[in-house]
Design a protein around this motif. Structure first.
Motif, mmCIF file in Angstrom:
data_model
loop_
_atom_site.group_PDB
_atom_site.id
_atom_site.type_symbol
_atom_site.label_atom_id
_atom_site.label_comp_id
_atom_site.label_asym_id
_atom_site.label_seq_id
_atom_site.Cartn_x
_atom_site.Cartn_y
_atom_site.Cartn_z
ATOM 1 N N SER A 229 0.836 -1.201 0.000
ATOM 2 C CA SER A 229 0.000 0.000 0.000
ATOM 3 C C SER A 229 0.873 1.254 0.000
ATOM 4 C CB SER A 229 -0.919 0.012 1.224
ATOM 5 O OG SER A 229 -0.163 0.058 2.421
ATOM 6 N N ASP A 230 0.270 2.361 -0.405
ATOM 7 C CA ASP A 230 1.005 3.624 -0.406
ATOM 8 C C ASP A 230 1.333 4.051 1.019
ATOM 9 O OD1 ASP A 230 0.751 3.656 -3.135
ATOM 10 O OD2 ASP A 230 -0.800 5.213 -3.190
ATOM 11 N N TRP A 231 2.371 4.877 1.138
ATOM 12 C CA TRP A 231 2.711 5.444 2.436
ATOM 13 C C TRP A 231 1.633 6.434 2.853
ATOM 14 C CZ3 TRP A 231 6.620 3.298 5.000
ATOM 15 C CH2 TRP A 231 7.625 2.655 4.272
ATOM 16 N N ARG A 232 1.242 6.411 4.119
ATOM 17 C CA ARG A 232 0.259 7.347 4.655
ATOM 18 C C ARG A 232 0.988 8.371 5.517
ATOM 19 N NH1 ARG A 232 -4.915 6.683 4.258
ATOM 20 N NH2 ARG A 232 -5.366 7.688 6.257
ATOM 21 N N VAL A 233 0.718 9.632 5.247
ATOM 22 C CA VAL A 233 1.423 10.727 5.913
ATOM 23 C C VAL A 233 0.408 11.696 6.501
ATOM 24 C CG1 VAL A 233 2.991 12.679 5.573
ATOM 25 C CG2 VAL A 233 3.398 10.532 4.364
ATOM 26 N N GLY A 234 0.604 12.067 7.754
ATOM 27 C CA GLY A 234 -0.251 13.052 8.395
ATOM 28 C C GLY A 234 0.286 14.457 8.185
ATOM 29 N N LEU A 235 -0.588 15.386 7.864
ATOM 30 C CA LEU A 235 -0.225 16.788 7.680
ATOM 31 C C LEU A 235 -0.672 17.565 8.918
ATOM 32 C CD1 LEU A 235 -1.324 17.269 3.957
ATOM 33 C CD2 LEU A 235 0.879 16.475 4.859
#
Length: 299
Positions: free
Chosen positions: A205-211
């Motif tokens: 899965s794609d990397w998940r990044v919090g903003l």
């Protein structure tokens, strides 16, 4: 010397998934050090300490090399030598590349992105009187900087100075991501304040990044072979009164936090910095100049 870090902490994290499979109980190699004057760490999932040793050695060497170019903490870095002497012969290709990107950002943002803001930054950081701030602001002006492969020259030796705090962190992120990929890490997330995502997570899965904005994480996005940077003007205060992102022409800060994604972290970094100073209606025309960049968060 006053520390000129745009963010108070710097973290590198990378996940290794170049092996065909990574077991649940996979080893984790960890490293802690410093980068650009701030704490840094590295985590390699799927490698033992012995396997990770050459990668960590290469990482440390590359960080040291890049600090000798961009650091405002090392007296003999190329950037500090330029600021001290007003000229720098035979600049490193990495410095030339960042300055070329800075020139493009300066042009696209109508001067909002301007590395010559450093004297103004220092005047405000040290609590200079109004007259001193006005004198420092008069030194700001990218058009007076001369850049070539042979040398870089500042318009007012001993008084002009550059800061690359709005783009160098992204440039270093890109370099470290490239190094880790060259070391065989095909699926990597590098977080140095700016984030570069290479490949995917172990599960594909794609990397998940919090903003994160002033109130914490407000949005999460997915990244693959892409970078994202967030700038928050009030994250660091100068003399307790001014945010660390400054309008070179006296522009007010327009936004509390801006996140931009792009193919490389340097571009994302520079855009997120400059867009903090632009009204919302001026942001789309700027992004049209960089078609692969995307506004991810505006607060």
């Amino acid at each position: 010397m006053t520390r000129l870090s745009r963010r108070r902490f710097l973290t590198i994290s990378a996940a290794f998934a170049a092996l065909p499979t990574v077991a649940r109980a996979a080893p984790v190699a960890r490293w802690r050090g410093t980068a650009l004057g701030a704490p840094a760490s590295l985590q390699l999932v799927g490698l033992s300490d012995a396997q990770a040793a050459p990668i960590i050695s290469a990482l440390e060497a590359e960080l040291d090399r890049l600090e000798n170019i961009f650091s405002l903490y090392r007296p003999d870095s190329q950037l500090n030598r330029l600021n001290r002497d007003g000229t720098l012969p035979a600049p490193a290709p990495e410095l030339l590349q960042v300055l070329a990107q800075s020139a493009a950002l300066h042009d696209a943002t109508g001067g909002a992105f301007d590395p010559t803001v450093q004297p103004l930054w220092m005047a405000l950081a040290t609590g200079a009187p109004d007259a001193g701030v006005a004198q420092a602001r008069a030194l700001v002006g990218w058009q007076g900087v001369s850049v070539s492969a042979e040398s870089i020259r500042l318009p007012h030796p001993g008084r002009s100075a550059l800061t690359l705090n709005g783009i160098a962190q992204g440039a270093v992120t890109d370099r470290i991501a490239a190094l880790l990929r060259a070391q065989g890490l095909t699926d990597v997330l590098v977080d140095m304040g700016e984030i570069a995502a290479i490949g995917t997570r172990v599960d594909g899965s794609d990397w998940r990044v919090g903003l994160a904005g002033p109130e914490g994480v407000t949005r999460r996005i997915e990244l693959r072979d892409r970078a994202v940077a967030t700038s928050a003007p009030d994250a660091t205060q100068l003399a307790g009164r001014h945010g660390h992102i400054l309008g070179p022409k006296g522009q007010p800060v327009r936004h509390r936090a801006v996140s931009v994604s792009a193919p490389d972290a340097a571009l994302a970094d520079g855009l997120s910095t400059a867009l903090c100073l632009l009204p919302a209606d001026r942001i789309p025309p700027v992004l049209q100049r960089f078609p692969e960049a995307r506004l991810e968060m505006l607060i």
